[in-house]
Design a protein around this motif. Structure first.
Motif, PDB file in Angstrom:
ATOM      1  N   LEU B 130       2.431  -4.903   4.576  1.00  0.00           N
ATOM      2  CA  LEU B 130       1.899  -4.578   3.249  1.00  0.00           C
ATOM      3  C   LEU B 130       2.190  -3.134   2.846  1.00  0.00           C
ATOM      4  O   LEU B 130       1.846  -2.699   1.743  1.00  0.00           O
ATOM      5  CB  LEU B 130       0.377  -4.806   3.224  1.00  0.00           C
ATOM      6  CG  LEU B 130      -0.065  -6.264   3.358  1.00  0.00           C
ATOM      7  CD1 LEU B 130      -1.552  -6.349   3.683  1.00  0.00           C
ATOM      8  CD2 LEU B 130       0.249  -7.027   2.075  1.00  0.00           C
ATOM      9  N   ALA B 131       2.842  -2.390   3.754  1.00  0.00           N
ATOM     10  CA  ALA B 131       3.040  -0.950   3.524  1.00  0.00           C
ATOM     11  C   ALA B 131       3.876  -0.688   2.273  1.00  0.00           C
ATOM     12  O   ALA B 131       3.715   0.334   1.614  1.00  0.00           O
ATOM     13  CB  ALA B 131       3.681  -0.318   4.751  1.00  0.00           C
ATOM     14  N   GLN B 132       4.795  -1.622   1.961  1.00  0.00           N
ATOM     15  CA  GLN B 132       5.672  -1.431   0.795  1.00  0.00           C
ATOM     16  C   GLN B 132       5.236  -2.310  -0.372  1.00  0.00           C
ATOM     17  O   GLN B 132       6.041  -2.632  -1.240  1.00  0.00           O
ATOM     18  CB  GLN B 132       7.129  -1.778   1.162  1.00  0.00           C
ATOM     19  CG  GLN B 132       7.661  -1.043   2.387  1.00  0.00           C
ATOM     20  CD  GLN B 132       7.707   0.462   2.174  1.00  0.00           C
ATOM     21  OE1 GLN B 132       7.988   0.941   1.082  1.00  0.00           O
ATOM     22  NE2 GLN B 132       7.400   1.216   3.227  1.00  0.00           N
ATOM     23  N   ALA B 133       3.975  -2.709  -0.408  1.00  0.00           N
ATOM     24  CA  ALA B 133       3.507  -3.627  -1.446  1.00  0.00           C
ATOM     25  C   ALA B 133       3.843  -3.100  -2.840  1.00  0.00           C
ATOM     26  O   ALA B 133       3.722  -1.906  -3.107  1.00  0.00           O
ATOM     27  CB  ALA B 133       2.002  -3.843  -1.310  1.00  0.00           C
ATOM     28  N   SER B 134       4.259  -4.016  -3.710  1.00  0.00           N
ATOM     29  CA  SER B 134       4.700  -3.603  -5.041  1.00  0.00           C
ATOM     30  C   SER B 134       3.534  -3.141  -5.907  1.00  0.00           C
ATOM     31  O   SER B 134       3.746  -2.501  -6.928  1.00  0.00           O
ATOM     32  CB  SER B 134       5.437  -4.761  -5.721  1.00  0.00           C
ATOM     33  OG  SER B 134       4.592  -5.903  -5.760  1.00  0.00           O
ATOM     34  N   TRP B 135       2.313  -3.471  -5.532  1.00  0.00           N
ATOM     35  CA  TRP B 135       1.141  -2.951  -6.258  1.00  0.00           C
ATOM     36  C   TRP B 135       0.732  -1.651  -5.586  1.00  0.00           C
ATOM     37  O   TRP B 135       0.200  -1.638  -4.482  1.00  0.00           O
ATOM     38  CB  TRP B 135      -0.004  -3.978  -6.232  1.00  0.00           C
ATOM     39  CG  TRP B 135      -1.172  -3.584  -7.088  1.00  0.00           C
ATOM     40  CD1 TRP B 135      -1.134  -2.855  -8.244  1.00  0.00           C
ATOM     41  CD2 TRP B 135      -2.547  -3.900  -6.852  1.00  0.00           C
ATOM     42  NE1 TRP B 135      -2.401  -2.692  -8.745  1.00  0.00           N
ATOM     43  CE2 TRP B 135      -3.286  -3.319  -7.923  1.00  0.00           C
ATOM     44  CE3 TRP B 135      -3.224  -4.600  -5.865  1.00  0.00           C
ATOM     45  CZ2 TRP B 135      -4.673  -3.429  -8.002  1.00  0.00           C
ATOM     46  CZ3 TRP B 135      -4.607  -4.715  -5.952  1.00  0.00           C
ATOM     47  CH2 TRP B 135      -5.317  -4.137  -7.017  1.00  0.00           C
ATOM     48  N   ARG B 136       0.987  -0.549  -6.259  1.00  0.00           N
ATOM     49  CA  ARG B 136       0.841   0.763  -5.635  1.00  0.00           C
ATOM     50  C   ARG B 136      -0.554   1.054  -5.059  1.00  0.00           C
ATOM     51  O   ARG B 136      -0.663   1.606  -3.960  1.00  0.00           O
ATOM     52  CB  ARG B 136       1.251   1.853  -6.638  1.00  0.00           C
ATOM     53  CG  ARG B 136       1.208   3.253  -6.073  1.00  0.00           C
ATOM     54  CD  ARG B 136       1.832   4.235  -7.018  1.00  0.00           C
ATOM     55  NE  ARG B 136       3.275   4.142  -7.001  1.00  0.00           N
ATOM     56  CZ  ARG B 136       4.038   4.939  -6.248  1.00  0.00           C
ATOM     57  NH1 ARG B 136       3.470   5.828  -5.466  1.00  0.00           N
ATOM     58  NH2 ARG B 136       5.339   4.836  -6.277  1.00  0.00           N
ATOM     59  N   PRO B 137      -1.628   0.698  -5.748  1.00  0.00           N
ATOM     60  CA  PRO B 137      -2.944   0.977  -5.155  1.00  0.00           C
ATOM     61  C   PRO B 137      -3.123   0.344  -3.777  1.00  0.00           C
ATOM     62  O   PRO B 137      -3.737   0.932  -2.892  1.00  0.00           O
ATOM     63  CB  PRO B 137      -3.929   0.369  -6.162  1.00  0.00           C
ATOM     64  CG  PRO B 137      -3.194   0.411  -7.458  1.00  0.00           C
ATOM     65  CD  PRO B 137      -1.747   0.158  -7.116  1.00  0.00           C
ATOM     66  N   LEU B 138      -2.548  -0.851  -3.595  1.00  0.00           N
ATOM     67  CA  LEU B 138      -2.655  -1.509  -2.290  1.00  0.00           C
ATOM     68  C   LEU B 138      -1.799  -0.768  -1.264  1.00  0.00           C
ATOM     69  O   LEU B 138      -2.247  -0.481  -0.150  1.00  0.00           O
ATOM     70  CB  LEU B 138      -2.230  -2.982  -2.398  1.00  0.00           C
ATOM     71  CG  LEU B 138      -2.255  -3.764  -1.084  1.00  0.00           C
ATOM     72  CD1 LEU B 138      -3.647  -3.772  -0.455  1.00  0.00           C
ATOM     73  CD2 LEU B 138      -1.767  -5.201  -1.294  1.00  0.00           C
ATOM     74  N   ALA B 139      -0.566  -0.425  -1.637  1.00  0.00           N
ATOM     75  CA  ALA B 139       0.319   0.283  -0.705  1.00  0.00           C
ATOM     76  C   ALA B 139      -0.300   1.618  -0.298  1.00  0.00           C
ATOM     77  O   ALA B 139      -0.235   2.018   0.874  1.00  0.00           O
ATOM     78  CB  ALA B 139       1.689   0.498  -1.346  1.00  0.00           C
ATOM     79  N   GLU B 140      -0.915   2.305  -1.253  1.00  0.00           N
ATOM     80  CA  GLU B 140      -1.529   3.607  -0.939  1.00  0.00           C
ATOM     81  C   GLU B 140      -2.712   3.444   0.017  1.00  0.00           C
ATOM     82  O   GLU B 140      -2.867   4.215   0.968  1.00  0.00           O
ATOM     83  CB  GLU B 140      -2.002   4.305  -2.222  1.00  0.00           C
ATOM     84  CG  GLU B 140      -0.855   4.945  -2.992  1.00  0.00           C
ATOM     85  CD  GLU B 140      -1.317   5.536  -4.320  1.00  0.00           C
ATOM     86  OE1 GLU B 140      -2.524   5.427  -4.648  1.00  0.00           O
ATOM     87  OE2 GLU B 140      -0.446   6.088  -5.029  1.00  0.00           O
ATOM     88  N   LEU B 141      -3.522   2.440  -0.245  1.00  0.00           N
ATOM     89  CA  LEU B 141      -4.669   2.210   0.636  1.00  0.00           C
ATOM     90  C   LEU B 141      -4.189   1.842   2.041  1.00  0.00           C
ATOM     91  O   LEU B 141      -4.702   2.345   3.046  1.00  0.00           O
ATOM     92  CB  LEU B 141      -5.575   1.115   0.065  1.00  0.00           C
ATOM     93  CG  LEU B 141      -6.755   0.710   0.957  1.00  0.00           C
ATOM     94  CD1 LEU B 141      -7.664   1.904   1.245  1.00  0.00           C
ATOM     95  CD2 LEU B 141      -7.569  -0.413   0.304  1.00  0.00           C
ATOM     96  N   VAL B 142      -3.183   0.974   2.110  1.00  0.00           N
ATOM     97  CA  VAL B 142      -2.664   0.557   3.416  1.00  0.00           C
ATOM     98  C   VAL B 142      -2.161   1.772   4.198  1.00  0.00           C
ATOM     99  O   VAL B 142      -2.402   1.893   5.404  1.00  0.00           O
ATOM    100  CB  VAL B 142      -1.558  -0.517   3.239  1.00  0.00           C
ATOM    101  CG1 VAL B 142      -0.759  -0.692   4.525  1.00  0.00           C
ATOM    102  CG2 VAL B 142      -2.178  -1.836   2.804  1.00  0.00           C
ATOM    103  N   GLY B 143      -1.508   2.703   3.505  1.00  0.00           N
ATOM    104  CA  GLY B 143      -1.034   3.921   4.169  1.00  0.00           C
ATOM    105  C   GLY B 143      -2.174   4.672   4.835  1.00  0.00           C
ATOM    106  O   GLY B 143      -2.032   5.194   5.945  1.00  0.00           O
ATOM    107  N   LYS B 144      -3.321   4.742   4.146  1.00  0.00           N
ATOM    108  CA  LYS B 144      -4.475   5.445   4.712  1.00  0.00           C
ATOM    109  C   LYS B 144      -5.082   4.649   5.868  1.00  0.00           C
ATOM    110  O   LYS B 144      -5.460   5.205   6.898  1.00  0.00           O
ATOM    111  CB  LYS B 144      -5.546   5.665   3.639  1.00  0.00           C
ATOM    112  CG  LYS B 144      -5.123   6.672   2.586  1.00  0.00           C
ATOM    113  CD  LYS B 144      -6.175   6.760   1.490  1.00  0.00           C
ATOM    114  CE  LYS B 144      -5.631   7.546   0.301  1.00  0.00           C
ATOM    115  NZ  LYS B 144      -6.445   7.351  -0.903  1.00  0.00           N
TER     116      LYS B 144
END
Lengths: 119, 267
Positions: B130-144
């Protein structure tokens, strides 16, 4: 409290591993000195590191921790070496105390003590 | 400012929620996983094997509840639910979508470590997809989340190794726990309703079956090194996130107790 058991004493053995004390030093921000934070009990260095992280770093209050096995610390606690009985005030870096002499000189000259510079 | 227009959205508020089937199921499953394991492990507070571990396990459990809160927050954006608390506390047991792996009750320390090891390693594989998810809020949360889960993996990995390599009761209890969890161990990868749409939309990088295969390869290597028996295939895989049993109904009663005592209260 700190046992002197070998760190490998528990390997492959059903006996309960013995806990040791680890001293934790923490740095609050880059450039600060490392200050003693406290200690944790742990059976090995890895868990000591995890527990130090939990007790002294989980709220983002540290940028670095040093975790030192208490038994590895060279402990000097000897009054003959650290608190010699004769007067050693001449070895202290404070030098001669000028305060009283200055105050007397000012009083003789009728001057007030200059105020601390404001900026 | 839109994601589709090629301009990176800087804040959560400016990234429109994509209408992708299955996005709610994905977020609900992840949030429920984190919530249920966080709540189960918080039951160790005050009774863990030593004070330092008590603090460590409680802190890990709190981290998971924090992750659940963030994921429920995103889910609320997708579904229009009032807030994270509504999603966490105001549903019936049958509406939770956590993996069956987490339905075994707290158990003993070996059970807690075995369950957490199986869950954390599964979660790591899922988060990577999910790290590269096209929905940015999800990708950002996953990074954290990935940065925090790194420590969780270190800690539980250390405990797995300690139990597995300490002969006698520790290893015996670990083997018993793995035996009980085994048939449910792969349920984090239960295929999601709407999974095809998630793949199509570039939210989930790879299908759950592929992720499960990768996860099994990684765990098998670790288990082999510790001379632990391999994991069996998942039992009843289609219902890996539904039909929660009595243990979860009890847990649900526990974690909704205060909320139910006065639903209108402001806490």
């Amino acid at each position: 409290m700190a046992s002197k058991a070998s760190p490998r004493a528990s390997e492959g053995s059903p006996a309960a591993p013995s806990l040791e004390a680890w001293e934790v030093f923490r740095q609050e921000k880059d450039g600060d000195p490392m200050r003693h934070g406290g200690s944790v009990m742990a059976p090995d260095a890895d868990l000591a590191m995890h527990y130090a992280r939990e007790l002294f770093g989980r709220r983002q209050e540290s940028v670095r921790l040093w975790i030192v096995r208490r038994a590895d610390i060279v402990d000097l606690h000897d009054p003959d070496l650290l608190q010699p009985p004769l007067d050693r005030s001449f070895k202290k870096p404070g030098g001669y105390v000028m305060r009283d002499k200055l105050a007397a000189a000012r009083a003789a000259a009728g001057q007030a003590k200059p105020k601390a510079r404001s900026r | 400012m839109t994601v589709a227009g090629g301009q990176p959205a800087r804040t959560r508020a400016t990234a429109p929620v994509p209408h992708v089937e299955g996005l709610d199921e994905l977020l609900r499953s992840m949030a429920d996983d984190e919530f249920v394991i966080g709540f189960s492990d918080s039951e160790w507070t005050g009774i863990a094997p030593l004070l330092e571990e008590d603090i460590a396990m409680s802190s890990l459990a709190q981290d998971e509840l924090g992750h659940a809160q963030a994921l429920y927050g995103l889910l609320a954006e997708v579904t229009g639910a009032a807030d994270a608390d509504t999603l966490a506390y105001d549903r019936e047991p049958a509406d939770y979508r956590h993996a069956r792996l987490l339905d075994h009750g707290r158990g003993d320390w070996a059970m807690t470590i075995a369950r957490r090891y199986l869950y954390e390693t599964s979660d790591a594989v899922r988060l990577a997809a999910l790290a590269q998810a096209s929905w940015r809020p999800l990708a950002e949360l996953v990074g954290k989340l990935v940065r925090e889960e790194r420590y969780h993996l270190m800690h539980v990995g250390l405990w797995l190794e300690r139990l597995a390599t300490t002969g006698g009761e520790p290893r015996d209890r670990l083997l018993a726990a793995l035996g009980m969890l085994g048939p449910d161990s792969g349920t984090v990868f239960t295929p999601l309703p709407g999974e095809a749409a998630l793949l199509e939309a570039g939210i989930l990088a790879r299908p759950m079956v592929e992720l499960e295969r990768d996860w099994r390869v990684g765990v098998a290597a670790r288990f082999e090194g510790l001379r632990l028996p391999g994991l069996p295939p998942t039992q009843d895989p289609a219902r890996g996130r539904t039909d929660h049993g009595a243990a979860f109904v009890w847990l649900h009663g526990e974690f909704t107790m205060v909320r139910r005592s006065d639903p209108a209260a402001t806490w």
